[in-house]
Design a protein around this motif. Sequence first.
Motif, PDB file in Angstrom:
ATOM      1  N   MET A   1       3.007   8.142  -5.184  1.00 40.85           N
ATOM      2  CA  MET A   1       3.759   7.206  -5.975  1.00 40.85           C
ATOM      3  C   MET A   1       5.018   7.915  -6.456  1.00 40.85           C
ATOM      4  N   HIS A   2       6.164   7.261  -6.204  1.00 38.54           N
ATOM      5  CA  HIS A   2       7.450   7.822  -6.597  1.00 38.54           C
ATOM      6  C   HIS A   2       8.299   6.735  -7.245  1.00 38.54           C
ATOM      7  N   MET A   3       8.720   6.965  -8.497  1.00 38.65           N
ATOM      8  CA  MET A   3       9.625   6.008  -9.121  1.00 38.65           C
ATOM      9  C   MET A   3      11.001   6.231  -8.508  1.00 38.65           C
ATOM     10  N   LEU A   4      11.526   5.180  -7.874  1.00 32.51           N
ATOM     11  CA  LEU A   4      12.812   5.283  -7.207  1.00 32.51           C
ATOM     12  C   LEU A   4      13.958   4.757  -8.058  1.00 32.51           C
ATOM     13  N   TYR A   5      13.647   3.803  -8.927  1.00 33.57           N
ATOM     14  CA  TYR A   5      14.721   3.148  -9.667  1.00 33.57           C
ATOM     15  C   TYR A   5      14.160   2.595 -10.969  1.00 33.57           C
ATOM     16  N   ASN A   6      14.960   2.730 -12.030  1.00 35.95           N
ATOM     17  CA  ASN A   6      14.567   2.210 -13.336  1.00 35.95           C
ATOM     18  C   ASN A   6      15.835   1.815 -14.083  1.00 35.95           C
ATOM     19  N   SER A   7      16.029   0.529 -14.236  1.00 32.38           N
ATOM     20  CA  SER A   7      17.183   0.030 -14.981  1.00 32.38           C
ATOM     21  C   SER A   7      16.671  -0.823 -16.138  1.00 32.38           C
ATOM     22  N   ASP A   8      17.589  -1.452 -16.850  1.00 35.05           N
ATOM     23  CA  ASP A   8      17.177  -2.349 -17.925  1.00 35.05           C
ATOM     24  C   ASP A   8      16.443  -3.572 -17.381  1.00 35.05           C
ATOM     25  N   ILE A  11      12.172  -2.057 -12.212  1.00 33.09           N
ATOM     26  CA  ILE A  11      11.576  -0.779 -11.837  1.00 33.09           C
ATOM     27  C   ILE A  11      11.161  -0.916 -10.375  1.00 33.09           C
ATOM     28  N   VAL A  12      11.467   0.102  -9.577  1.00 33.27           N
ATOM     29  CA  VAL A  12      11.030   0.127  -8.180  1.00 33.27           C
ATOM     30  C   VAL A  12      10.248   1.414  -7.968  1.00 33.27           C
ATOM     31  N   VAL A  13       9.004   1.260  -7.496  1.00 28.64           N
ATOM     32  CA  VAL A  13       8.125   2.400  -7.238  1.00 28.64           C
ATOM     33  C   VAL A  13       7.717   2.357  -5.770  1.00 28.64           C
ATOM     34  N   GLN A  14       7.781   3.501  -5.109  1.00 23.91           N
ATOM     35  CA  GLN A  14       7.359   3.596  -3.707  1.00 23.91           C
ATOM     36  C   GLN A  14       5.969   4.201  -3.646  1.00 23.91           C
ATOM     37  N   PHE A  15       5.114   3.575  -2.853  1.00 24.49           N
ATOM     38  CA  PHE A  15       3.760   4.070  -2.617  1.00 24.49           C
ATOM     39  C   PHE A  15       3.646   4.491  -1.164  1.00 24.49           C
ATOM     40  N   ARG A  32       0.800   4.314   5.359  1.00 26.71           N
ATOM     41  CA  ARG A  32       0.787   2.928   4.933  1.00 26.71           C
ATOM     42  C   ARG A  32       1.194   2.930   3.480  1.00 26.71           C
ATOM     43  N   GLY A  33       2.051   2.058   3.135  1.00 29.86           N
ATOM     44  CA  GLY A  33       2.497   1.993   1.756  1.00 29.86           C
ATOM     45  C   GLY A  33       3.463   0.857   1.587  1.00 29.86           C
ATOM     46  N   GLY A  34       4.240   0.934   0.550  1.00 28.37           N
ATOM     47  CA  GLY A  34       5.209  -0.114   0.286  1.00 28.37           C
ATOM     48  C   GLY A  34       5.912   0.139  -1.021  1.00 28.37           C
ATOM     49  N   PHE A  35       6.470  -0.925  -1.566  1.00 25.59           N
ATOM     50  CA  PHE A  35       7.243  -0.838  -2.796  1.00 25.59           C
ATOM     51  C   PHE A  35       6.725  -1.853  -3.808  1.00 25.59           C
ATOM     52  N   GLU A  36       6.581  -1.411  -5.036  1.00 24.20           N
ATOM     53  CA  GLU A  36       6.279  -2.321  -6.127  1.00 24.20           C
ATOM     54  C   GLU A  36       7.575  -2.536  -6.897  1.00 24.20           C
ATOM     55  N   ILE A  37       7.927  -3.797  -7.095  1.00 25.13           N
ATOM     56  CA  ILE A  37       9.135  -4.145  -7.824  1.00 25.13           C
ATOM     57  C   ILE A  37       8.705  -4.928  -9.063  1.00 25.13           C
ATOM     58  N   VAL A  38       9.125  -4.434 -10.222  1.00 20.04           N
ATOM     59  CA  VAL A  38       8.792  -5.080 -11.493  1.00 20.04           C
ATOM     60  C   VAL A  38      10.082  -5.629 -12.098  1.00 20.04           C
ATOM     61  N   ASP A  39      10.063  -6.923 -12.389  1.00 16.53           N
ATOM     62  CA  ASP A  39      11.160  -7.580 -13.081  1.00 16.53           C
ATOM     63  C   ASP A  39      10.808  -7.548 -14.569  1.00 16.53           C
ATOM     64  N   ILE A  46       5.949  -7.683  -7.781  1.00 20.13           N
ATOM     65  CA  ILE A  46       5.601  -7.971  -6.401  1.00 20.13           C
ATOM     66  C   ILE A  46       5.406  -6.635  -5.692  1.00 20.13           C
ATOM     67  N   PHE A  47       4.427  -6.605  -4.796  1.00 17.41           N
ATOM     68  CA  PHE A  47       4.224  -5.440  -3.940  1.00 17.41           C
ATOM     69  C   PHE A  47       4.584  -5.880  -2.534  1.00 17.41           C
ATOM     70  N   ILE A  48       5.546  -5.192  -1.929  1.00 15.25           N
ATOM     71  CA  ILE A  48       5.949  -5.530  -0.569  1.00 15.25           C
ATOM     72  C   ILE A  48       5.561  -4.392   0.357  1.00 15.25           C
ATOM     73  N   GLU A  49       5.119  -4.768   1.555  1.00 12.22           N
ATOM     74  CA  GLU A  49       4.732  -3.779   2.552  1.00 12.22           C
ATOM     75  C   GLU A  49       5.104  -4.311   3.925  1.00 12.22           C
ATOM     76  N   GLY A  50       4.912  -3.502   4.941  1.00  4.29           N
ATOM     77  CA  GLY A  50       5.167  -3.926   6.309  1.00  4.29           C
ATOM     78  C   GLY A  50       6.635  -4.199   6.570  1.00  4.29           C
TER      79      GLY A  50
END
Length: 92
Positions: A1-8, A11-15, A32-39, A46-50
């Motif tokens: 798990m890597h936090m890639l982006y954090n703004s006001d 948040i975008v985290v890569q798994f 296998r992994g993806g990105f979790e994007i938190v609004d 949302i968790f996006i993969e593939g």
Amino acid sequence: MHMLYNSDSFIVVQFDVPLTEAETDPGRQLNRGGFEIVDKFARREIFIEGALAESFQQGVQALMGDRQPSEDELDDFIERYASMGQQPVVMH
């Protein structure tokens, strides 16, 4: 798990989850992994993969190019994916 982006706004985290395919080739590693994007404002995630995750990653790389985009530019791009989020953020 890597936090890639954090703004006001986001948040975008890569798994990255390494998987071993032992049945066909014991030395072969698959990822296998993806990105979790938190609004943060909508309190959705949302968790996006593939293919969608690959499209997201390529879009970020294109946006980065040879310059440093502004936070507003990154937020605008991320918002396109975050708007698909339906899962409410729940604090434990």
